[in-house]
Design a protein around this motif. Sequence first.
Motif, mmCIF file in Angstrom:
data_model
loop_
_atom_site.group_PDB
_atom_site.id
_atom_site.type_symbol
_atom_site.label_atom_id
_atom_site.label_comp_id
_atom_site.label_asym_id
_atom_site.label_seq_id
_atom_site.Cartn_x
_atom_site.Cartn_y
_atom_site.Cartn_z
ATOM 1 N N LYS A 138 0.672 -1.350 0.136
ATOM 2 C CA LYS A 138 -0.017 0.290 0.154
ATOM 3 C C LYS A 138 1.193 1.061 -0.031
ATOM 4 N N HIS B 69 -12.757 -8.261 -0.461
ATOM 5 C CA HIS B 69 -11.620 -7.413 -0.520
ATOM 6 C C HIS B 69 -10.837 -7.831 -1.817
ATOM 7 N N ASP C 149 -14.656 0.490 -2.324
ATOM 8 C CA ASP C 149 -13.480 0.729 -0.970
ATOM 9 C C ASP C 149 -12.559 0.032 -1.633
ATOM 10 N N ASP C 150 -11.200 0.918 -1.420
ATOM 11 C CA ASP C 150 -9.797 0.464 -0.689
ATOM 12 C C ASP C 150 -9.791 -0.962 -1.891
ATOM 13 N N TRP D 121 -5.726 -1.929 -2.078
ATOM 14 C CA TRP D 121 -5.628 -2.558 -0.873
ATOM 15 C C TRP D 121 -4.757 -3.841 -0.897
ATOM 16 N N PHE E 165 -8.213 5.786 -2.316
ATOM 17 C CA PHE E 165 -8.623 4.693 -1.015
ATOM 18 C C PHE E 165 -10.111 4.341 -2.022
#
Length: 258
Positions: free
Chosen positions: A4, A185, A210-211, A214, A239
């Motif tokens: 990340k 995810h 989202d993410d 990640w 993000f």
Amino acid sequence: MWYKIKAFITFLLKSTNQHGIHSPFVYNLVTKCFYHKTNIEKVNSFNSVKQWLYKNPKIINVTDFGSGSKVFKSNKRKVSDIAKVAGISSKKGLLLLRMLNYFKPQNILEIGTSVGLSTAVLSIGNPKATINTLEGCTNTAGVAQELFNTFKLKNIQLNIGNFKDTLLPIVTKTKFDLIYFDGNHQKEATLRYFNLCLKTVQNNSIFIFDDINWSKEMQEAWFLIKEHPKVTVTIDTFFWGIVFFRKEQAKQHFKIRV
């Protein structure tokens, strides 16, 4: 963690602010929404909900249907810890409030309720919207429902069960203006949900993932989503990955610092 960090450095080198944007639609979104002030009453409501969760000492047994947690070592977790680790951050929460005020979506779907913090943001952001939210774990859903009842968030319909059973029926019968993806995810699952949700797409629909940075496989999923022929404009905020389907827009991809 190192993945990340590397991804964030790459994002900083390639991203821009409003001065590097040549699309009127995206320029207006950035200047009138992303970089705008958030309604203080809605900020206060969000903070009240967040503190309610952050002070919740209850311990529940969590069933993970997704990729699991990189933080928690046990499925027995304190609600306050879940909210702090997995709940929507203040930065994301305030941006989501601004986007809800800017676009005013009427039919909203959330994939991944958890303990209900992001769902509460959706409700606070547009109390007149109809919100459906999906959660696989019965115990976390119970906490979320208690939160909705406590704060009288009456425009939320909570659907409990494995997404493979709950998602298809709901996207088959309803067209959604906004879908917030925060339930799994993993590349395969993210793409599966994306393709199922394409059934609901209208010209002004918005998907928020989202993410997207990640993991390597989430970046791969994001790349494939961007290349889909129905997708016209995408915004990578690091993000979030935000997707638009506006047919009047040329296909363009943006990396924007928020």
